[in-house]
Design a protein around this motif. Structure first.
Motif, PDB file in Angstrom:
ATOM      1  N   LYS A  25      36.553   3.319   2.991  1.00  0.00           N
ATOM      2  CA  LYS A  25      36.693   2.120   3.817  1.00  0.00           C
ATOM      3  C   LYS A  25      38.161   1.709   3.844  1.00  0.00           C
ATOM      4  N   SER A  26      38.718   1.591   5.017  1.00  0.00           N
ATOM      5  CA  SER A  26      40.152   1.320   5.159  1.00  0.00           C
ATOM      6  C   SER A  26      40.403  -0.108   5.612  1.00  0.00           C
ATOM      7  N   GLU A  27      41.457  -0.690   5.069  1.00  0.00           N
ATOM      8  CA  GLU A  27      41.895  -1.992   5.544  1.00  0.00           C
ATOM      9  C   GLU A  27      42.705  -1.818   6.828  1.00  0.00           C
ATOM     10  N   THR A  28      42.802  -2.890   7.603  1.00  0.00           N
ATOM     11  CA  THR A  28      43.480  -2.845   8.903  1.00  0.00           C
ATOM     12  C   THR A  28      44.764  -3.650   8.877  1.00  0.00           C
ATOM     13  N   ILE A  29      45.793  -3.109   9.524  1.00  0.00           N
ATOM     14  CA  ILE A  29      47.039  -3.835   9.743  1.00  0.00           C
ATOM     15  C   ILE A  29      47.155  -4.123  11.239  1.00  0.00           C
ATOM     16  N   LEU A  30      47.321  -5.377  11.576  1.00  0.00           N
ATOM     17  CA  LEU A  30      47.531  -5.804  12.958  1.00  0.00           C
ATOM     18  C   LEU A  30      49.022  -5.983  13.199  1.00  0.00           C
ATOM     19  N   LEU A  55      45.690   1.118  11.794  1.00  0.00           N
ATOM     20  CA  LEU A  55      46.716   0.333  12.469  1.00  0.00           C
ATOM     21  C   LEU A  55      46.225  -0.099  13.840  1.00  0.00           C
ATOM     22  N   LEU A  56      46.173  -1.386  14.071  1.00  0.00           N
ATOM     23  CA  LEU A  56      45.777  -1.935  15.361  1.00  0.00           C
ATOM     24  C   LEU A  56      47.008  -2.506  16.042  1.00  0.00           C
ATOM     25  N   PHE A  73      52.998 -19.728  34.347  1.00  0.00           N
ATOM     26  CA  PHE A  73      51.971 -19.675  33.314  1.00  0.00           C
ATOM     27  C   PHE A  73      52.436 -20.447  32.081  1.00  0.00           C
ATOM     28  N   LYS A  74      51.510 -21.175  31.466  1.00  0.00           N
ATOM     29  CA  LYS A  74      51.848 -22.009  30.308  1.00  0.00           C
ATOM     30  C   LYS A  74      51.490 -21.285  29.008  1.00  0.00           C
ATOM     31  N   TYR A  75      52.472 -20.583  28.468  1.00  0.00           N
ATOM     32  CA  TYR A  75      52.290 -20.001  27.145  1.00  0.00           C
ATOM     33  C   TYR A  75      52.279 -21.121  26.103  1.00  0.00           C
ATOM     34  N   SER A  76      51.610 -20.864  24.993  1.00  0.00           N
ATOM     35  CA  SER A  76      51.689 -21.751  23.839  1.00  0.00           C
ATOM     36  C   SER A  76      51.422 -20.920  22.588  1.00  0.00           C
ATOM     37  N   THR A  77      51.901 -21.396  21.464  1.00  0.00           N
ATOM     38  CA  THR A  77      51.659 -20.687  20.211  1.00  0.00           C
ATOM     39  C   THR A  77      50.173 -20.618  19.913  1.00  0.00           C
ATOM     40  N   ASP A  78      49.462 -21.706  20.156  1.00  0.00           N
ATOM     41  CA  ASP A  78      48.025 -21.722  19.888  1.00  0.00           C
ATOM     42  C   ASP A  78      47.269 -20.771  20.815  1.00  0.00           C
ATOM     43  N   LEU A  79      47.751 -20.583  22.036  1.00  0.00           N
ATOM     44  CA  LEU A  79      47.119 -19.620  22.940  1.00  0.00           C
ATOM     45  C   LEU A  79      47.272 -18.209  22.390  1.00  0.00           C
ATOM     46  N   PHE A  80      48.464 -17.869  21.923  1.00  0.00           N
ATOM     47  CA  PHE A  80      48.667 -16.551  21.321  1.00  0.00           C
ATOM     48  C   PHE A  80      47.746 -16.356  20.118  1.00  0.00           C
ATOM     49  N   VAL A  81      47.626 -17.390  19.295  1.00  0.00           N
ATOM     50  CA  VAL A  81      46.756 -17.288  18.120  1.00  0.00           C
ATOM     51  C   VAL A  81      45.304 -17.091  18.544  1.00  0.00           C
ATOM     52  N   ASP A  82      44.884 -17.802  19.558  1.00  0.00           N
ATOM     53  CA  ASP A  82      43.512 -17.630  20.052  1.00  0.00           C
ATOM     54  C   ASP A  82      43.285 -16.203  20.542  1.00  0.00           C
ATOM     55  N   ASP A  83      44.270 -15.634  21.224  1.00  0.00           N
ATOM     56  CA  ASP A  83      44.177 -14.234  21.661  1.00  0.00           C
ATOM     57  C   ASP A  83      44.008 -13.308  20.455  1.00  0.00           C
ATOM     58  N   ILE A  84      44.795 -13.560  19.413  1.00  0.00           N
ATOM     59  CA  ILE A  84      44.756 -12.713  18.224  1.00  0.00           C
ATOM     60  C   ILE A  84      43.402 -12.823  17.519  1.00  0.00           C
ATOM     61  N   VAL A  85      42.905 -14.045  17.386  1.00  0.00           N
ATOM     62  CA  VAL A  85      41.625 -14.257  16.718  1.00  0.00           C
ATOM     63  C   VAL A  85      40.509 -13.511  17.437  1.00  0.00           C
ATOM     64  N   ARG A  90      36.684  -9.098  17.663  1.00  0.00           N
ATOM     65  CA  ARG A  90      36.000  -8.100  18.490  1.00  0.00           C
ATOM     66  C   ARG A  90      36.169  -6.688  17.955  1.00  0.00           C
ATOM     67  N   LEU A  91      37.358  -6.342  17.484  1.00  0.00           N
ATOM     68  CA  LEU A  91      37.643  -4.962  17.119  1.00  0.00           C
ATOM     69  C   LEU A  91      37.510  -4.675  15.631  1.00  0.00           C
ATOM     70  N   ILE A  92      37.745  -5.658  14.776  1.00  0.00           N
ATOM     71  CA  ILE A  92      37.784  -5.411  13.341  1.00  0.00           C
ATOM     72  C   ILE A  92      36.689  -6.180  12.601  1.00  0.00           C
ATOM     73  N   ASP A  93      36.531  -7.441  12.929  1.00  0.00           N
ATOM     74  CA  ASP A  93      35.489  -8.304  12.358  1.00  0.00           C
ATOM     75  C   ASP A  93      35.622  -8.455  10.841  1.00  0.00           C
ATOM     76  N   GLU A  94      36.841  -8.507  10.360  1.00  0.00           N
ATOM     77  CA  GLU A  94      37.118  -8.792   8.960  1.00  0.00           C
ATOM     78  C   GLU A  94      38.596  -9.142   8.849  1.00  0.00           C
ATOM     79  N   PRO A  95      39.034  -9.708   7.734  1.00  0.00           N
ATOM     80  CA  PRO A  95      40.449 -10.082   7.589  1.00  0.00           C
ATOM     81  C   PRO A  95      41.373  -8.870   7.683  1.00  0.00           C
ATOM     82  N   VAL A  96      42.592  -9.111   8.152  1.00  0.00           N
ATOM     83  CA  VAL A  96      43.568  -8.044   8.369  1.00  0.00           C
ATOM     84  C   VAL A  96      44.889  -8.411   7.707  1.00  0.00           C
TER      85      VAL A  96
END
Length: 267
Positions: A25-30, A55-56, A73-85, A90-96
């Motif tokens: 079982k491998s851990e993931t790096i984002l 590696l993702l 387009f209105k970028y925001s830090t919280d929008l980027f974080v929401d994208d990351i979450v 969706r792809l990993i479903d565990e901490p990275v």
């Protein structure tokens, strides 16, 4: 091509590099890239880390193979974080583990500060601690184009001893960014205060920096390594004696090996 349908307006392009033992079982790096880059900015890190970690890598909203955004387009830090979450769930479903470069560190720090349940560790390469960018970047882009801007700013980014072939490759990659995306991103990034998230980050952290310039020190009000140590006392700080502000791109082997050593100590 691997695109992920996360929302109506965001279908990020991503790639996973995994050469670990399939029976383990491998851990993931984002990985989170910076301004006018795409996931290929991390290509030299892959051989160092992909044998022990999955590696993702993905193109953040508006960049690379991911669809450009409109200049309004209105970028925001919280929008980027929401994208990351959503991407991680969706792809990993565990901490990275998280690795970021330059302004990608802004969302990486906010992600670690607000979602500690999803972050095992944080590795920041040359993160901005004050609002990054320069007031002459956008006017220059508007007049000369992004490729010309990338070439003009490349020596400070990669070092004045970077080879012409190396510079050409980075100019080709960064110069492919749409002007509308660059305008929207710069309108956002100059409003950020990244260092305000430092004391909220509790995960193990490695911060790789280069010799700070007088300009960045003046903007931060003190030496940048000291800002990191004061705000995130659990972090290891590695200051490389090199004359550039993109260590992860200019010296990927050194940075990737430092990251690997840090992660091995955690495990």
């Amino acid at each position: 091509m691997p695109y992920l349908d996360l929302s109506e307006d965001y279908q990020p392009y991503y790639e996973i590099f995994d050469y670990t033992d399939p029976w383990e079982k491998s851990e993931t790096i984002l990985f989170i890239h910076g301004f006018t880059e795409d996931l290929t900015a991390w290509r030299a890190w892959i051989p160092h880390l992909s044998r022990k970690y999955r590696l993702l890598m993905f193109d953040i909203r508006g960049f690379g193979k991911t669809r450009p955004v409109d200049e309004t387009f209105k970028y925001s830090t919280d929008l980027f974080v929401d994208d990351i979450v959503r991407l991680v769930n969706r792809l990993i479903d565990e901490p990275v583990h998280v690795v970021s470069g330059k302004s990608g560190g802004i969302s990486a720090m906010r992600f670690a500060a607000t979602r500690p349940d999803l972050v095992k560790s944080l590795i920041l390469t040359c993160p901005p601690l004050v609002a990054p960018g320069s007031s002459d970047w956008l006017p220059y882009m508007l007049e000369h184009g992004i490729r010309s801007w990338a070439r003009k700013t490349m020596p400070a980014r990669l070092g004045y001893d970077a080879s012409p072939k190396c510079i050409d490759w980075w100019v080709d990659m960064m110069g492919a960014t749409s002007l509308s995306t660059a305008k929207a991103y710069l309108n956002w990034v100059v409003t950020t205060e990244p260092r305000l998230d430092l004391d909220k980050i509790k995960s193990p952290a490695l911060v790789i920096m280069t010799e700070p310039s007088e300009q960045t020190n003046a903007a931060a009000g003190q030496l940048l390594p000291d800002v990191v140590r004061a705000g995130m006392p659990q972090a290891e700080v590695l200051v490389l004696p090199i004359d550039c502000y993109h260590a992860g791109g200019a010296h990927p082997d050194t940075c990737a090996q430092a990251a690997l050593k840090f992660l091995e100590k955690l495990s």
